[in-house]
Design a protein around this motif. Sequence first.
Motif, PDB file in Angstrom:
ATOM      1  N   PHE A  87       2.995   6.972   6.217  1.00  9.37           N
ATOM      2  CA  PHE A  87       1.580   6.687   6.484  1.00  9.37           C
ATOM      3  C   PHE A  87       0.742   7.938   6.213  1.00  9.37           C
ATOM      4  N   THR A  88      -0.533   7.704   5.968  1.00  8.11           N
ATOM      5  CA  THR A  88      -1.467   8.824   5.810  1.00  8.11           C
ATOM      6  C   THR A  88      -1.847   9.399   7.165  1.00  8.11           C
ATOM      7  N   ASP A  89      -2.120   8.534   8.126  1.00 11.26           N
ATOM      8  CA  ASP A  89      -2.411   8.966   9.487  1.00 11.26           C
ATOM      9  C   ASP A  89      -2.066   7.827  10.438  1.00 11.26           C
ATOM     10  N   ILE A  90      -2.025   8.139  11.729  1.00 11.74           N
ATOM     11  CA  ILE A  90      -1.719   7.144  12.754  1.00 11.74           C
ATOM     12  C   ILE A  90      -2.814   7.195  13.806  1.00 11.74           C
ATOM     13  N   GLU A  91      -3.456   6.052  14.041  1.00  5.50           N
ATOM     14  CA  GLU A  91      -4.516   5.990  15.048  1.00  5.50           C
ATOM     15  C   GLU A  91      -4.049   5.166  16.238  1.00  5.50           C
ATOM     16  N   MET A  92      -4.668   5.410  17.389  1.00 11.28           N
ATOM     17  CA  MET A  92      -4.256   4.674  18.596  1.00 11.28           C
ATOM     18  C   MET A  92      -5.398   4.618  19.589  1.00 11.28           C
ATOM     19  N   LYS A  93      -5.337   3.633  20.457  1.00  8.40           N
ATOM     20  CA  LYS A  93      -6.275   3.511  21.558  1.00  8.40           C
ATOM     21  C   LYS A  93      -5.635   4.114  22.809  1.00  8.40           C
ATOM     22  N   SER A  94      -6.423   4.151  23.870  1.00  7.22           N
ATOM     23  CA  SER A  94      -5.903   4.675  25.137  1.00  7.22           C
ATOM     24  C   SER A  94      -5.750   3.547  26.150  1.00  7.22           C
ATOM     25  N   ALA A  95      -4.631   3.589  26.865  1.00 10.15           N
ATOM     26  CA  ALA A  95      -4.396   2.589  27.919  1.00 10.15           C
ATOM     27  C   ALA A  95      -4.855   3.094  29.269  1.00 10.15           C
ATOM     28  N   ALA A 117       0.832  -1.202   0.000  1.00 12.12           N
ATOM     29  CA  ALA A 117       0.000   0.000   0.000  1.00 12.12           C
ATOM     30  C   ALA A 117       0.867   1.253   0.000  1.00 12.12           C
ATOM     31  N   GLN A 118       1.934   1.262   0.800  1.00 18.97           N
ATOM     32  CA  GLN A 118       2.819   2.427   0.826  1.00 18.97           C
ATOM     33  C   GLN A 118       3.475   2.649  -0.535  1.00 18.97           C
ATOM     34  N   ARG A 119       3.909   1.581  -1.163  1.00 20.06           N
ATOM     35  CA  ARG A 119       4.584   1.717  -2.455  1.00 20.06           C
ATOM     36  C   ARG A 119       3.638   2.197  -3.545  1.00 20.06           C
ATOM     37  N   LEU A 120       2.412   1.667  -3.571  1.00 19.91           N
ATOM     38  CA  LEU A 120       1.479   1.982  -4.654  1.00 19.91           C
ATOM     39  C   LEU A 120       0.684   3.259  -4.413  1.00 19.91           C
ATOM     40  N   LEU A 121       0.357   3.546  -3.166  1.00 23.00           N
ATOM     41  CA  LEU A 121      -0.593   4.618  -2.869  1.00 23.00           C
ATOM     42  C   LEU A 121       0.050   5.868  -2.306  1.00 23.00           C
TER      43      LEU A 121
END
Length: 833
Positions: free
Chosen positions: A210-218, A200-204
């Motif tokens: 990355f386009t964005d970085i998501e995360m949860k909360s601990a 995906a990184q190579r083609l897009l």
Amino acid sequence: MMGRVTLRNLAAHKIRLVLTAVAVILGVAFVAGTLMFTDTMNKRFDELFSNISQDIAVDVRAKKVVGGDEDGMSAQPIPASVLETVKGVDGVKDPIGNVTGYAAVVGKDGKIVGTPQNGPPQIGVNLTRSAFYELTSGRAPRGPREVVIDEASAEKGGLAIGDTTQVITAGPPQRMKVVGLVDTGNMMGATVTAFDTPTAQRLLLKPGYFTDIEMKSAGPSEEELRDRVAAVLPDNLEAITGTELREEAQSDVAQIMGFFRTFLLVFALISIFVGAFIIFNTFSMLVAQRTRELALLRAIGAARAQVTRAVIGEAVAVGIVGSTLGLAAGAGLASLLQAQMGDAGEGGLVFTATPVIWSYAVGIVVTVVSAYFPARRAAKIPPVAAMRDDVALPQRSMRIRIALGSLLTAVGAGLIAAGLAGTGGNPAVPVGAGAFGVFVGIAMLAPVISVPVLRVLGAPAARLLGPPGRLARQNALRNPRRTAATAAALMIGLALITTVNVLGATMRASIDEQIDAQFGGDYLVQAQGAGGVNPEAQQKVRRTPGVVAASPAYDGQVKIDGKDVFYVAADAAVIVEAARLNIVSGRAASGPSDLMVDEGTAEDRGWKVGSTVPVQFPDGETERLTLAGVYSRSDLIGPRLLSPEMHRRHTLNPTVGIMVVDTVRTDAAMRSALESAVSGYPNLEVADQASLKEDARGQVDGFVTFLTILLIMSVIIAAVGVINTLALSVIERTREIGLLRAIGTSRRQLRRMIRLESIMIAVFGAVLGMGIGVAFGAALQRALADEGLGVLSIPYGTLVLYLGVAAVIGVLAALWPAWRAGRMDVLKAISTE
């Protein structure tokens, strides 16, 4: 007592009032269906976005320097090092880098699945463990030659797990094996193509980004975690909470659905407006036929207010019945609209109080207001009138009507002119109010206009068809107010349809003129969708025998003087010739830092040749460009032209939208050679001047057809009005019809008379409406001449067709009244009082 009178009258005039209720039903159905549909879709998308980001506590993305990047596909990428940094922030759990870009899948028929030009988005992503879509069959992709696609696209393209297909991205087409299918839920029909992250990184995007970085909360709250993450980010990145992310997505959808709702409600209001004429006309005729009955009520002690309330009570009953049935019909219309949304329309309708309240409010209020004036006239009948045989309702002076109608028409025309001239504020408000004023004004003047027009329209029938033709013309002229009110309903619908068609013909003619005047190239190679003309295809085009030059053109968005503006980037020397640019001062741009603008932009900004213009690009960098030349307005290029070098310098993945191709000749063999060069790229097509015109006409025709279909509802309501008027007119003339039969008029002649009367009324309404529509269309063209509509074109053939359709409406509307008149018993008809 008056309540019983109301109920008795309703029971006595069931058919007539049912026909009146049809006008209410159709108008209310449009309103209710629109509200139900938009409520349903809003809820669907709220659920969708809640599910998509329900586990996201914080999202990291690039700051938006330049607007117009709501989809995030052209945002600046985030290095993988940021992901490693975020992992070290206390409270961060399971951070994941997402990759998003353009990717389209090719079906077994060799065509791209979906409609790239105007259809739903075609999205490429990396398949992660937190993806909002669920892998329903097969497995996740592993390696550069494997892909997962959504189930709907697989079905449309005839693809299955194990098949090999082409995937179109900004680079060369990729041959990939389908290894899995995903269920994307309600994604408005979007095509989703998923790869592993490196692919995906190579083609897009770009390897290692990355386009964005998501995360949860601990543990920490969203706000606290956001602040912690933001503290370690570079200046060009930002952190937002999951709640903010969801609210943004919901707000964008709410804005789109709000526009769609307003758009459809405008057409619903037009239908209701047309229905008001029908209701007014029906109650006017019902009251006129019961003049003696109402006078008797007054004679035995009924007060004026009681008589008014009795008639209004009938209107309320019609409004309630019409609103109830309209609400049910609206649910069917909403289901039909929902079905057109494909996957996004799955599930049942959402029922809220809003469509119910508005349905009854609109249906009852419109019916009561339309019946109010006939009710008032009924109350003014003197009791002594019950003793007379020739009693008639009091009529207002035509002089007052003419004066008021002329005033409304003039004021309405003035408001339309002010709105089209752009004197400030929202132009839709004065234009809409002006159109309303013109319609009401012309409707008030219609009784005066109808006399000479109907004499002319009825002359051929009177001359060629003998007594039935003469009687039909006399009947249409007998009550100009009634004829005008009936024709006015048809007038409104056909006026708007004619305006749309004149505007469409004007757009087609103007586009043809612009292409003739501004397109000087031999061919264009253009891409469907966001993939562009990839470098491999560009080289094949350049190597095609007979090609002299092939120059790429880009488009983008920058910020100038704090405002987001669009531009085209291309080799100025090529574009000046290909677009036949007329340079009025300066020269064609030659260096990377040169800028060219049109005369209007230079004048508005106060720029002259040699001026320095600070330009901020999406990557946050600001360049000081020099104004090299000023050219005349060009609808093909637009107001700004930058160098391709400058565009590529500040764009992550420069995408060539079109290539301008010059060749040694322009014949079928040359075009065939170019088409062969791009035959391996399903998203590319070769266009010349003729095909550019054809494509533009196709888009305009689709737009005109769509609006015409929406306006047909008002024409249907108007046809119901003609039926209603004729039916009531036949009942009113029962004794007259009996006498005609008694003196030798055959049933066939009688039916012909009623059909001809109906045709005359319908054609009168059509002539009036088309005349107004042509005037509206000409006014729009004049106001928008500087915006590209430089050629007024009137589609005479289409107007003749509409005139024929109006005549057919007249014939169909007369079928039941004519059949009923022909079946009357002669003796009973003669004895009718």
